[in-house]
Scaffold this motif. Structure first.
Motif, PDB file in Angstrom:
ATOM      1  N   VAL A 181       6.166  -0.699   7.788  1.00  0.00           N
ATOM      2  CA  VAL A 181       6.315   0.548   7.032  1.00  0.00           C
ATOM      3  C   VAL A 181       7.726   0.665   6.464  1.00  0.00           C
ATOM      4  N   LYS A 182       7.786   0.993   5.178  1.00  0.00           N
ATOM      5  CA  LYS A 182       9.062   1.224   4.508  1.00  0.00           C
ATOM      6  C   LYS A 182       9.093   2.677   4.039  1.00  0.00           C
ATOM      7  N   SER A 183       9.999   3.460   4.608  1.00  0.00           N
ATOM      8  CA  SER A 183      10.135   4.859   4.207  1.00  0.00           C
ATOM      9  C   SER A 183      11.094   4.930   3.029  1.00  0.00           C
ATOM     10  N   LYS A 238      -1.051 -10.329   7.639  1.00  0.00           N
ATOM     11  CA  LYS A 238       0.094  -9.896   8.442  1.00  0.00           C
ATOM     12  C   LYS A 238       1.416 -10.154   7.726  1.00  0.00           C
ATOM     13  N   ASN A 239       1.525 -11.295   7.060  1.00  0.00           N
ATOM     14  CA  ASN A 239       2.765 -11.673   6.394  1.00  0.00           C
ATOM     15  C   ASN A 239       2.936 -11.019   5.020  1.00  0.00           C
ATOM     16  N   ALA A 240       1.857 -10.448   4.486  1.00  0.00           N
ATOM     17  CA  ALA A 240       1.908  -9.916   3.122  1.00  0.00           C
ATOM     18  C   ALA A 240       1.936  -8.391   3.052  1.00  0.00           C
ATOM     19  N   VAL A 241       1.332  -7.726   4.035  1.00  0.00           N
ATOM     20  CA  VAL A 241       1.154  -6.279   3.924  1.00  0.00           C
ATOM     21  C   VAL A 241       2.452  -5.507   4.142  1.00  0.00           C
ATOM     22  N   GLN A 242       2.606  -4.466   3.352  1.00  0.00           N
ATOM     23  CA  GLN A 242       3.707  -3.517   3.547  1.00  0.00           C
ATOM     24  C   GLN A 242       3.234  -2.131   3.128  1.00  0.00           C
ATOM     25  N   ILE A 243       3.504  -1.148   3.990  1.00  0.00           N
ATOM     26  CA  ILE A 243       3.122   0.238   3.711  1.00  0.00           C
ATOM     27  C   ILE A 243       4.358   0.983   3.233  1.00  0.00           C
ATOM     28  N   VAL A 247       8.473  13.389   2.064  1.00  0.00           N
ATOM     29  CA  VAL A 247       8.592  13.880   3.436  1.00  0.00           C
ATOM     30  C   VAL A 247       7.388  13.422   4.250  1.00  0.00           C
ATOM     31  N   VAL A 248       7.637  12.877   5.425  1.00  0.00           N
ATOM     32  CA  VAL A 248       6.566  12.396   6.309  1.00  0.00           C
ATOM     33  C   VAL A 248       6.631  13.179   7.616  1.00  0.00           C
ATOM     34  N   GLY A 249       5.488  13.736   8.037  1.00  0.00           N
ATOM     35  CA  GLY A 249       5.427  14.506   9.267  1.00  0.00           C
ATOM     36  C   GLY A 249       5.723  13.660  10.495  1.00  0.00           C
ATOM     37  N   GLU A 250       6.302  14.287  11.514  1.00  0.00           N
ATOM     38  CA  GLU A 250       6.675  13.563  12.734  1.00  0.00           C
ATOM     39  C   GLU A 250       5.458  12.937  13.409  1.00  0.00           C
ATOM     40  N   ILE A 306       0.884  -1.167   0.000  1.00  0.00           N
ATOM     41  CA  ILE A 306       0.000   0.000   0.000  1.00  0.00           C
ATOM     42  C   ILE A 306       0.919   1.213   0.000  1.00  0.00           C
ATOM     43  N   SER A 307       0.922   1.994  -1.082  1.00  0.00           N
ATOM     44  CA  SER A 307       1.933   3.046  -1.258  1.00  0.00           C
ATOM     45  C   SER A 307       1.312   4.433  -1.318  1.00  0.00           C
ATOM     46  N   HIS A 308       1.976   5.358  -0.626  1.00  0.00           N
ATOM     47  CA  HIS A 308       1.607   6.775  -0.708  1.00  0.00           C
ATOM     48  C   HIS A 308       2.780   7.553  -1.270  1.00  0.00           C
ATOM     49  N   MET A 309       2.508   8.335  -2.324  1.00  0.00           N
ATOM     50  CA  MET A 309       3.540   9.139  -2.966  1.00  0.00           C
ATOM     51  C   MET A 309       3.408  10.599  -2.535  1.00  0.00           C
TER      52      MET A 309
END
Length: 422
Positions: free
Chosen positions: A303-305, A275-280, A285-288, A245-248
């Motif tokens: 989560v992968k930044s 649980k084993n498949a999901v990755q965000i 830039v991501v707010g604190e 699930i990706s946010h640009m």
């Protein structure tokens, strides 16, 4: 071929979606009988840079430059990090520091309409001669920064031209405007300048129908909606093996999808396969406060930044992602905001999960093009149902996006609409 002077602050190597709009308009305008001449700062201060975009500048385009005084450069002597985040539009909402309050107050009350106001007078002086020498009949100013419209205002007073304003975002009604700690006098001045620009320009271009409706209460000048769009012909690439699930783009504090994090936490706890498949994946830039929420819901390991990506890398990540996340602040003021990334999401042809206010114009486009689903910020049932449905399709190898009517948002089609309006 008729010459058109385009006055813009954002131009390669500036990164982000804002620069793409006029980079692409200038690419296609010659096909419709217009020769663009671009005017930009000689020494701008861009919060994000994408050197790859320099390769997309049309080879034969004439580019004019003049120096600009950048107050963000002075402010960075106090705090480079705070200055960069404020100039990017990321404003701390919870417990802002004293320095942040001071910087915002100065930005809001001493630099009206914005921090590039010092560029207005010298630009008017320089461009008045350029317009005469080049026999330019049409001038287009694009904002934000809205101070560029004041350059157009001055040129309209000095020269016999058609002046068109392009509002990529609204002026006084945009969400962050309320966070600038404006005095009543400053608020009044913004409103007065906005009205003067809208009533002096010959024509107005906006990116959404709601912005058009807002401006129609201020002016009776012709207003044309020309959205942002996409341009690239994409080569097929394989989708990610995981349920990504990706946010640009920048993820501002106000867009923090807390209910989505809660729903994903529940699904991780309830469904071992999920649980084993999901990755965000978060690119930009991501707010604190967003990162804090992710930690609170125990999702750090999911989560992968990605950090800031070049435009080419963004296109690839979008195509490979299983789901593309589109977020907007849940408020009345944001209903007319259509993020530029939406159109590249449409081009990527991956399912879009749009989370925003009720009646959001971008959400309506998602439904209209049959490119995904729309939920409001706090509708956990909607979010959970959509994710479960799409995850089931993903498990079966059937998660696809069969969108319709996307071609109208190609940059060439949008430029044709602009050319007819000119």
């Amino acid at each position: 071929m008729q010459k058109v002077l385009v006055i813009t602050y954002y131009w390669p190597p500036a990164g982000g979606p804002g620069v793409q709009r006029w980079l692409k308009f200038t690419k296609y305008l010659p096909e419709f009988g217009f020769q663009p001449i671009v005017y930009m700062p000689e020494n701008p201060s861009y919060p994000i840079v994408d050197e790859n975009l320099i390769n997309e500048i049309p080879e034969d385009i004439q580019i004019l430059k003049q120096p600009i005084q950048e107050p963000y450069g002075w402010a960075s002597l106090l705090s480079k990090k705070k200055t960069k985040t404020i100039s990017s539009g990321i404003i701390q909402e919870k417990n802002p520091s004293f320095l942040e309050k001071v910087l915002l107050w100065i930005r809001g009350n001493f630099f009206i309409p914005d921090a590039r106001k010092s560029w207005v007078k010298p630009s008017i002086s320089y461009l008045t001669k350029v317009i005469s020498d080049e026999n330019i009949k049409t001038v287009i100013t694009t904002g934000p920064p809205h101070s560029l419209h004041l350059i157009g205002l001055g040129l309209k007073e000095n020269c016999s031209i058609q002046w068109i304003t392009d509002f990529r975002d609204p002026w006084t009604s945009i969400g962050y405007h309320k966070k600038l700690r404006l005095s009543k006098s400053s608020q009044r001045k913004h409103k007065q300048l906005e009205a003067k620009v809208l009533n002096t320009a010959d024509k107005i271009v906006v990116t959404s129908n709601l912005t058009k409706q807002e401006f129609e209460t201020i002016t009776d000048k012709p207003i044309k909606v020309i959205t942002n769009g996409y341009d690239d012909k994409l080569k097929p690439v394989p989708s990610d093996s995981g349920f990504t699930i990706s946010h640009m783009g920048s993820l501002l504090t106000g867009r923090n999808p807390i209910t989505l994090w809660k729903v994903i936490q529940e699904l991780v706890q309830e469904n071992e396969v999920f649980k084993n498949a999901v990755q965000i994946q978060l690119a930009g830039v991501v707010g604190e406060e967003v990162l804090q929420s992710i930690t609170e819901y125990g999702l750090e390991s999911y989560v992968k930044s990605l950090g800031y990506l070049s435009h080419d890398d963004v296109l690839e990540v979008q195509q490979k992602s299983q789901v593309l996340l589109l977020l907007e602040i849940d408020s009345e003021e944001t209903k007319g905001i259509i993020p530029g990334k939406l159109f590249e999401y449409l081009n990527a042809k991956r399912p879009i999960l749009a989370i925003g206010p009720e009646g959001w114009e971008a959400g309506k486009l998602v439904i209209q093009t049959q490119s995904g689903n729309v939920c409001t910020q706090n509708d956990s049932k909607c979010l959970k149902n959509v994710l479960l449905d799409w995850f089931k399709s993903y498990e079966n190898g059937e998660l696809r996006c069969n969108s319709v009517g996307v071609e109208q948002f190609h940059r060439k089609a949008l430029t044709e609409s602009l050319a007819k309006f000119i």
